[in-house]
Design a protein around this motif. Structure first.
Motif, mmCIF file in Angstrom:
data_model
loop_
_atom_site.group_PDB
_atom_site.id
_atom_site.type_symbol
_atom_site.label_atom_id
_atom_site.label_comp_id
_atom_site.label_asym_id
_atom_site.label_seq_id
_atom_site.Cartn_x
_atom_site.Cartn_y
_atom_site.Cartn_z
ATOM 1 N N VAL B 66 0.824 -1.217 0.000
ATOM 2 C CA VAL B 66 0.000 0.000 0.000
ATOM 3 C C VAL B 66 0.856 1.265 0.000
ATOM 4 C CG1 VAL B 66 -2.018 -1.065 1.083
ATOM 5 C CG2 VAL B 66 -0.269 0.032 2.529
ATOM 6 N N GLU B 132 -0.053 7.031 4.840
ATOM 7 C CA GLU B 132 -1.210 7.918 5.004
ATOM 8 C C GLU B 132 -1.723 7.905 6.437
ATOM 9 O OE1 GLU B 132 -5.096 9.691 4.817
ATOM 10 O OE2 GLU B 132 -4.621 7.717 5.614
ATOM 11 N N GLY B 135 -6.039 11.591 6.160
ATOM 12 C CA GLY B 135 -7.369 11.564 5.533
ATOM 13 C C GLY B 135 -7.657 12.828 4.746
ATOM 14 N N LEU B 140 -10.632 8.829 4.496
ATOM 15 C CA LEU B 140 -10.177 7.591 5.109
ATOM 16 C C LEU B 140 -8.891 7.960 5.841
ATOM 17 C CD1 LEU B 140 -10.823 4.385 4.615
ATOM 18 C CD2 LEU B 140 -8.756 4.476 3.248
ATOM 19 N N TRP B 143 -4.666 4.983 6.790
ATOM 20 C CA TRP B 143 -4.614 3.930 5.770
ATOM 21 C C TRP B 143 -3.328 3.098 5.912
ATOM 22 C CZ3 TRP B 143 -6.967 0.733 2.827
ATOM 23 C CH2 TRP B 143 -6.405 0.218 1.647
ATOM 24 N N ARG B 146 -3.350 1.196 9.662
ATOM 25 C CA ARG B 146 -4.474 0.257 9.761
ATOM 26 C C ARG B 146 -4.325 -0.936 8.819
ATOM 27 N NH1 ARG B 146 -9.358 4.605 10.812
ATOM 28 N NH2 ARG B 146 -9.272 4.462 13.072
ATOM 29 N N ASN B 147 -3.532 -0.798 7.766
ATOM 30 C CA ASN B 147 -3.199 -1.958 6.938
ATOM 31 C C ASN B 147 -2.216 -2.859 7.672
ATOM 32 O OD1 ASN B 147 -4.012 -2.547 3.991
ATOM 33 N ND2 ASN B 147 -4.093 -0.309 4.135
ATOM 34 N N TYR B 152 -7.681 -2.510 8.281
ATOM 35 C CA TYR B 152 -8.245 -2.098 6.992
ATOM 36 C C TYR B 152 -7.695 -3.018 5.916
ATOM 37 C CZ TYR B 152 -10.308 2.479 8.176
ATOM 38 O OH TYR B 152 -11.088 3.492 8.664
ATOM 39 N N HIS B 156 -11.979 -1.367 2.071
ATOM 40 C CA HIS B 156 -12.356 -0.103 2.708
ATOM 41 C C HIS B 156 -12.243 1.106 1.774
ATOM 42 C CE1 HIS B 156 -11.834 -2.565 6.331
ATOM 43 N NE2 HIS B 156 -12.662 -1.713 6.903
ATOM 44 N N THR B 157 -11.577 0.922 0.633
ATOM 45 C CA THR B 157 -11.389 2.065 -0.270
ATOM 46 C C THR B 157 -12.432 2.092 -1.371
ATOM 47 O OG1 THR B 157 -10.000 0.914 -1.896
ATOM 48 C CG2 THR B 157 -8.899 1.786 0.063
#
Lengths: 417, 417
Positions: B66, B132, B135, B140, B143, B146-147, B152, B156-157
């Protein structure tokens, strides 16, 4: 001609409602409202159709150089004093059918009935359809009545443009009123002005009165209030270190509302517009601007209220380490309606068993422009739920008709007796 | 390689400030702010440049799927537990140079100094530049973290687009992270997470402390409050017949502010956004919507506050014949930092004669995502004037360096001892 006169010589109470419907067809919006902005196509068509109606009932119809439309019923007396009656043809955007329009068609109907029943009056009567009152196309109000009373001239329109950037003078020319030929259409022959209008409030409805006889039109003061505090992070700034413009605005609004309620039951103070900066959920607002609209019919009450509100603002600014400033952008003085005629109207209402009350007009009307220079009276009929400036604006045929009857009686007394 | 290590093995206090300046060149705005939105060109360039820096100081640098960037310094111990340290590379629009960036370059500098001085650690350390947190491009947050923590995934996207209508997944692909190849980049090898960050508040500055050792990160609840009253004419509606949404909003805001101040000195409640309808000076507002952001580090304080505020709202709605409703759109639970390490950090600060204090983080940080699953600590350095998310964001070189030194000592204790 006689046919047309008969057409209007009809005491059927539906007639006034029909005329309201007819006039509302010029500028009708998709949701049954009316948008008839100054010098627009709908405005031109409405004024032109009204001119034909005036002619049809036997009036001499003519425009002045700014687009005020008059329908003259010449009197037999030698003096040239005119009794003027009517209201404004323009509307707000997506407004109702009654605001302004009612006053014009009520005057037309009253004069046509009088003419049909009693022939020519002693005193000259003119029905007027003022070109503009609302200020909804250009930031200028009472363009019609302020020209007639000599308060405005073409110079007041310099630099004004509408929402589409059209200059005032271009719009005026486009509607057929050549600005090069402008000569202030001031009228020194008007002896008095009578206007009927919907109340646009809910007082008559609540009190179950058919008519409100206006004693005063309020003075209006409008301000922009600006609070400059400090914009901060909503998570990291403890409450005691904030200079929060939204919290301060809330404090001021609560104070000014309570003060208005306590100082005089007829005082109104309104914060209708509020804008915060930067206006995001997770930032303490550093700046707030809000409007303050204050109205009362006595200057000293307005003075007292403003003094106490603004001294509180100063106190809060000092104790909270914020900047609070205010700029006045409207100052309309309160005016009284003609007291002699007011009492005669009451007597007429009593004789006709019309339920009535004295009322203060909280809204501005063409009558206030005239009232500062000549005897003027204003009569209200009820507005359903007080709703106005909205397609939902409504007054029943019965209520509309009561207003027309009372106006007819007043005009009879003024012009025929 | 040795040259690069020397380049960073420099206790000159200017060094950290130079790195901050260097990183701020990626996405610099015309007014000296930084805009580095997720997956944007500036973001890609910054992550790529950081990857080169990581390599230059001898770390194994790699991206996950990500866009989280890691720089790994392999430990000599056999277990595969990783000490993770760093912060986020993305910024708000026209934000400052320090938010996020400081945590990344402080970690880089600390690890490079340790490596240069002491060679390989016992425990593996990884410096992370999270893709990220803010937000600010897509709706969001966190990112990156939370990955990594498995909260996430790509699902979620779905449906998310930026202000220009660009779908999240298209932006991700464009930056070189193919969504087809997405496998949740969850990390089960992380033993603990340490983040340094600017305070973004003014507490440290006011207390003249060099460092804040975070005990908790607040829970956050965000609501939209909507008041539905009645829109009326500002002149014709007496005060006692109004159902004014602006006046009611002011009442609620005053109440919720006073309540926040009285319930607990660490509770913050913010109304940052307010919108009135129709929002014009001469109409009583029929509707107001405002945001309410509530933060505290104890769940029961949040509960107590919300209960008392919303029961007051109900009371006002009833007694003023208005509709007041509220919708919660954020609910982040408060988290505690690792207490054992917290006390060790205090000891280290005392030994180094660094002025410090316990502090609660009122802002959200990547640390809160990790804190719910593994031992996590967060350290603040002062923010000048508390200003953040703004080009004016500033922390002096001296203050930045104190944070780096303390982080270096912490990492030494964790990875080398």
């Amino acid at each position: 001609m006689a046919i047309h006169v008969r057409e209007f010589h009809d005491t059927n109470k539906e007639k006034i409602a029909e005329l309201i419907e007819w006039l509302s067809s010029f500028g009708k919006t998709t949701n049954e409202g009316v948008t008839r902005l100054l010098y627009s196509k709908a405005w031109c068509e409405a004024q032109s159709a009204l001119k034909n109606k005036m002619k049809a009932i036997g009036l001499d119809a003519y425009f002045d150089c700014v687009g005020n439309l008059f329908g003259r019923l010449q009197g037999t007396d030698e003096d040239n004093a005119v009794i003027l009656t009517g209201s404004h043809i323009d509307t707000v955007i997506d407004g109702g059918k009654y605001d302004g329009a009612y006053g014009i068609v009520a005057s037309l109907l009253a004069v046509s009935r009088l003419y049909a029943s009693y022939g020519k009056p002693k005193k000259t009567i003119e029905v007027v359809s003022f070109c503009e009152e609302e200020g909804s196309r250009f930031p200028l109000t009472f363009w019609g009545s302020r020209n007639i009373t000599g308060m405005y001239d073409i110079g007041h329109t310099r630099g004004l443009v509408d929402a589409n950037g059209v200059p005032f003078m271009d719009a005026m020319k486009e509607a057929g009123f050549e600005t090069e030929k402008y000569i202030q259409p001031i009228r020194s022959d008007i002896a008095r002005f009578i206007e009927v209008h919907i109340e646009q409030g809910m007082v008559l409805e609540r009190n179950q009165n058919a008519v409100g006889i206006v004693t005063h039109i309020v003075g209006q003061r409008r301000y922009n209030i600006r609070i400059k505090g400090e914009s901060n992070h909503a998570g990291t700034t403890p409450m005691n270190l904030r200079r929060d413009a939204v919290v301060t605005a809330s404090k001021l609004i609560s104070f000014l509302t309570k003060k208005a309620e306590s100082i005089d039951s007829q005082l109104v103070a309104t914060v209708g517009r509020i804008e915060a900066q930067p206006n995001v959920p997770n930032v303490v607002a550093g700046e707030v601007e809000f409007s303050l609209d204050i109205r009362h019919h006595k200057q000293h009450v307005l003075d007292e209220y403003c003094m106490s509100v603004f001294s509180y603002f100063e106190e809060v600014a000092k104790s909270n380490d914020l900047i609070i400033d205010w700029k006045q952008w409207m100052n309309v003085e309160p005016v009284a309606m003609d007291a002699m005629m007011h009492s005669k109207i009451k007597t007429l209402a009593e004789q006709k068993q019309i339920s009535f009350q004295d009322i203060v007009s909280g809204a501005g009307h063409d009558a206030q422009v005239f009232a500062s220079t000549l005897p003027t009276n204003l009569i209200f009929v009820p507005s359903k739920g007080g709703i106005s400036h909205n397609p939902q604006e409504f007054t029943s045929s019965e209520d509309l008709e009561v207003g027309v009857k009372l106006l007819t009686d007043i005009l009879y007394q003024l012009a025929y007796e």
